[in-house]
Motif scaffolding. Sequence first.
Motif, mmCIF file in Angstrom:
data_model
loop_
_atom_site.group_PDB
_atom_site.id
_atom_site.type_symbol
_atom_site.label_atom_id
_atom_site.label_comp_id
_atom_site.label_asym_id
_atom_site.label_seq_id
_atom_site.Cartn_x
_atom_site.Cartn_y
_atom_site.Cartn_z
ATOM 1 N N GLU A 1 73.644 6.166 20.566
ATOM 2 C CA GLU A 1 72.937 4.962 20.121
ATOM 3 C C GLU A 1 72.503 5.093 18.669
ATOM 4 O OE1 GLU A 1 69.903 4.934 23.082
ATOM 5 O OE2 GLU A 1 70.920 3.424 24.304
ATOM 6 N N ARG A 2 72.003 6.277 18.320
ATOM 7 C CA ARG A 2 71.602 6.511 16.924
ATOM 8 C C ARG A 2 72.809 6.396 16.008
ATOM 9 N NH1 ARG A 2 68.436 10.847 18.994
ATOM 10 N NH2 ARG A 2 69.993 12.323 18.250
ATOM 11 N N SER A 3 73.936 6.944 16.446
ATOM 12 C CA SER A 3 75.151 6.883 15.652
ATOM 13 C C SER A 3 75.608 5.443 15.448
ATOM 14 C CB SER A 3 76.258 7.698 16.332
ATOM 15 O OG SER A 3 77.456 7.629 15.594
ATOM 16 N N SER A 4 75.530 4.625 16.496
ATOM 17 C CA SER A 4 75.936 3.228 16.407
ATOM 18 C C SER A 4 75.025 2.446 15.468
ATOM 19 C CB SER A 4 75.914 2.584 17.797
ATOM 20 O OG SER A 4 76.861 3.185 18.646
ATOM 21 N N LEU A 5 73.708 2.663 15.596
ATOM 22 C CA LEU A 5 72.757 1.985 14.713
ATOM 23 C C LEU A 5 72.956 2.396 13.263
ATOM 24 C CD1 LEU A 5 69.472 2.102 16.839
ATOM 25 C CD2 LEU A 5 70.767 0.063 16.199
ATOM 26 N N GLU A 6 73.197 3.673 13.054
ATOM 27 C CA GLU A 6 73.429 4.171 11.689
ATOM 28 C C GLU A 6 74.672 3.528 11.094
ATOM 29 O OE1 GLU A 6 74.106 8.404 9.281
ATOM 30 O OE2 GLU A 6 73.950 8.393 11.464
ATOM 31 N N PHE A 7 75.722 3.406 11.912
ATOM 32 C CA PHE A 7 76.960 2.775 11.439
ATOM 33 C C PHE A 7 76.708 1.318 11.062
ATOM 34 C CE2 PHE A 7 80.688 0.149 12.143
ATOM 35 C CZ PHE A 7 81.654 0.823 11.418
ATOM 36 N N ILE A 8 75.964 0.594 11.904
ATOM 37 C CA ILE A 8 75.693 -0.815 11.648
ATOM 38 C C ILE A 8 74.908 -0.996 10.348
ATOM 39 C CG2 ILE A 8 74.386 -2.821 12.460
ATOM 40 C CD1 ILE A 8 75.129 -1.936 15.330
ATOM 41 N N PHE A 9 73.841 -0.210 10.166
ATOM 42 C CA PHE A 9 73.020 -0.341 8.965
ATOM 43 C C PHE A 9 73.803 0.030 7.707
ATOM 44 C CE2 PHE A 9 69.249 0.150 11.900
ATOM 45 C CZ PHE A 9 68.769 -1.135 11.690
ATOM 46 N N LYS A 10 74.595 1.091 7.790
ATOM 47 C CA LYS A 10 75.395 1.494 6.635
ATOM 48 C C LYS A 10 76.459 0.444 6.319
ATOM 49 C CE LYS A 10 74.987 6.554 6.837
ATOM 50 N NZ LYS A 10 75.735 7.819 7.033
ATOM 51 N N SER A 11 77.069 -0.116 7.355
ATOM 52 C CA SER A 11 78.090 -1.139 7.161
ATOM 53 C C SER A 11 77.494 -2.411 6.569
ATOM 54 C CB SER A 11 78.776 -1.446 8.494
ATOM 55 O OG SER A 11 79.825 -2.369 8.319
ATOM 56 N N LEU A 12 76.309 -2.797 7.050
ATOM 57 C CA LEU A 12 75.621 -3.969 6.488
ATOM 58 C C LEU A 12 75.305 -3.758 5.015
ATOM 59 C CD1 LEU A 12 73.152 -4.796 9.412
ATOM 60 C CD2 LEU A 12 75.008 -6.267 8.611
ATOM 61 N N PHE A 13 74.821 -2.578 4.674
ATOM 62 C CA PHE A 13 74.482 -2.254 3.288
ATOM 63 C C PHE A 13 75.726 -2.289 2.403
ATOM 64 C CE2 PHE A 13 74.146 0.990 -0.071
ATOM 65 C CZ PHE A 13 73.075 0.470 -0.794
ATOM 66 N N ALA A 14 76.791 -1.627 2.850
ATOM 67 C CA ALA A 14 78.029 -1.570 2.068
ATOM 68 C C ALA A 14 78.612 -2.965 1.868
ATOM 69 C CB ALA A 14 79.041 -0.661 2.765
ATOM 70 N N GLY A 15 78.631 -3.768 2.928
ATOM 71 C CA GLY A 15 79.158 -5.123 2.827
ATOM 72 C C GLY A 15 78.328 -6.001 1.912
ATOM 73 N N GLY A 16 76.999 -5.901 2.015
ATOM 74 C CA GLY A 16 76.118 -6.698 1.167
ATOM 75 C C GLY A 16 76.273 -6.378 -0.303
ATOM 76 N N ILE A 17 76.315 -5.091 -0.633
ATOM 77 C CA ILE A 17 76.484 -4.671 -2.030
ATOM 78 C C ILE A 17 77.846 -5.104 -2.558
ATOM 79 C CG2 ILE A 17 76.686 -2.673 -3.576
ATOM 80 C CD1 ILE A 17 73.826 -3.301 -2.734
ATOM 81 N N ALA A 18 78.875 -4.981 -1.728
ATOM 82 C CA ALA A 18 80.219 -5.403 -2.134
ATOM 83 C C ALA A 18 80.242 -6.883 -2.476
ATOM 84 C CB ALA A 18 81.218 -5.097 -1.018
ATOM 85 N N GLY A 19 79.583 -7.698 -1.651
ATOM 86 C CA GLY A 19 79.529 -9.124 -1.904
ATOM 87 C C GLY A 19 78.784 -9.469 -3.181
ATOM 88 N N MET A 20 77.658 -8.814 -3.423
ATOM 89 C CA MET A 20 76.872 -9.073 -4.631
ATOM 90 C C MET A 20 77.655 -8.703 -5.892
ATOM 91 S SD MET A 20 73.096 -7.803 -3.378
ATOM 92 C CE MET A 20 72.229 -8.349 -4.860
ATOM 93 N N CYS A 21 78.345 -7.578 -5.855
ATOM 94 C CA CYS A 21 79.135 -7.141 -7.016
ATOM 95 C C CYS A 21 80.263 -8.130 -7.306
ATOM 96 C CB CYS A 21 79.720 -5.750 -6.771
ATOM 97 S SG CYS A 21 78.513 -4.413 -6.802
ATOM 98 N N SER A 22 80.952 -8.550 -6.255
ATOM 99 C CA SER A 22 82.103 -9.441 -6.452
ATOM 100 C C SER A 22 81.675 -10.809 -6.968
ATOM 101 C CB SER A 22 82.882 -9.585 -5.145
ATOM 102 O OG SER A 22 82.116 -10.245 -4.158
ATOM 103 N N LYS A 23 80.602 -11.369 -6.421
ATOM 104 C CA LYS A 23 80.156 -12.696 -6.845
ATOM 105 C C LYS A 23 79.558 -12.694 -8.244
ATOM 106 C CE LYS A 23 81.109 -15.656 -3.577
ATOM 107 N NZ LYS A 23 81.958 -16.845 -3.854
ATOM 108 N N THR A 24 78.832 -11.651 -8.590
ATOM 109 C CA THR A 24 78.268 -11.560 -9.937
ATOM 110 C C THR A 24 79.379 -11.440 -10.975
ATOM 111 O OG1 THR A 24 76.241 -10.541 -9.113
ATOM 112 C CG2 THR A 24 76.722 -10.257 -11.446
ATOM 113 N N ALA A 25 80.446 -10.735 -10.613
ATOM 114 C CA ALA A 25 81.563 -10.539 -11.538
ATOM 115 C C ALA A 25 82.229 -11.850 -11.922
ATOM 116 C CB ALA A 25 82.590 -9.589 -10.920
ATOM 117 N N VAL A 26 82.207 -12.830 -11.023
ATOM 118 C CA VAL A 26 82.901 -14.093 -11.298
ATOM 119 C C VAL A 26 81.949 -15.291 -11.316
ATOM 120 C CG1 VAL A 26 85.072 -13.250 -10.324
ATOM 121 C CG2 VAL A 26 83.451 -14.448 -8.834
#
Length: 316
Positions: free
Chosen positions: A7-32
């Motif tokens: 369960e800890r592993s699954s939660l850690e994956f979800i939080f890390k994935s949310l963070f990575a996806g959010g940062i990726a989106g912010m970088c891409s949109k700011t660039a254009v």
Amino acid sequence: MALRTEERSSLEFIFKSLFAGGIAGMCSKTAVAPLDRIKILLQAHNKHYKHLGVFSGLQHIVHKETFLALYKGNGAQMVRIFPYAATQFTAFEFYKKMLTSALGSNSHIGKFLAGSSAGVTAVTLTYPLDTIRARLAFQVTGEHVYTGILHTALSIFKEEGGLRALYRGFLPTVCGMIPYAGFSFYCFEMLKYICMKYIPQVTCDTCSRNTGGLVLLMPAKLLCGGLAGAVAQSVSYPLDVTRRRMQLAMMNPETRKFGMGMMSTIFLIYKENGVFRGLYRGMSINYLRAVPMVAVSFTTYEILKQMLNLDTGMKL
């Protein structure tokens, strides 16, 4: 009671994935962001910019409104894009795993459905913020109707029909999101697979943390992401134009006719401006923005996945 290791592993994956996806989106949109703004102005035929092209329009924004006006509406975009991209990328990982179990790892329809489902999930949760961002970006200095994100949201909610008004244009968005997100993720995954399977000596580097032992090099990530974005935008662009016209319809009396429904809006755009000057209005700028935007988005996400030990690679 303490969480089990799984369960800890699954939660850690979800939080890390949310963070990575959010940062990726912010970088891409700011660039254009500047290209995003001129695209909105051209799509909706703003009276100050409808006679201009992409680069002349960008120059006119700087001359008429200042350099920072190129980023007008980007604050609302950042508020929207972090939860949107975080949800989209995390949902894609979830749907891909679920559909892989049901349809097999080599299923083309499974990859497409995972991308489409992720896009629809994300846009459903964050659509009002996109409407707000479009309204702010459409404003021209000296003719402001809204003063900020909260004021825009409250004005639309109170004056235009409550929550339904914030979701105006949602149907064409979902209809466009299905092919757009589906082809984006499908094309990126397939191009990534081709690079790793057939030309790893040119496009890949070794990485012991991954099950496949390979990761794409930066130029290969950007190329795969850019091509995926170009394909996806070509298919879904007319519905993107329809969405914008519906979102912005109530800002001027003469454009209110575009807020009546998806099919009537598509018909009106076609009747008044045709295919290339109407339904594909601003397509040239869309290629200019979509290719680097999707390229930066996927590249940033892939890099963060590797940094956060989320990338399990691929079994070739």
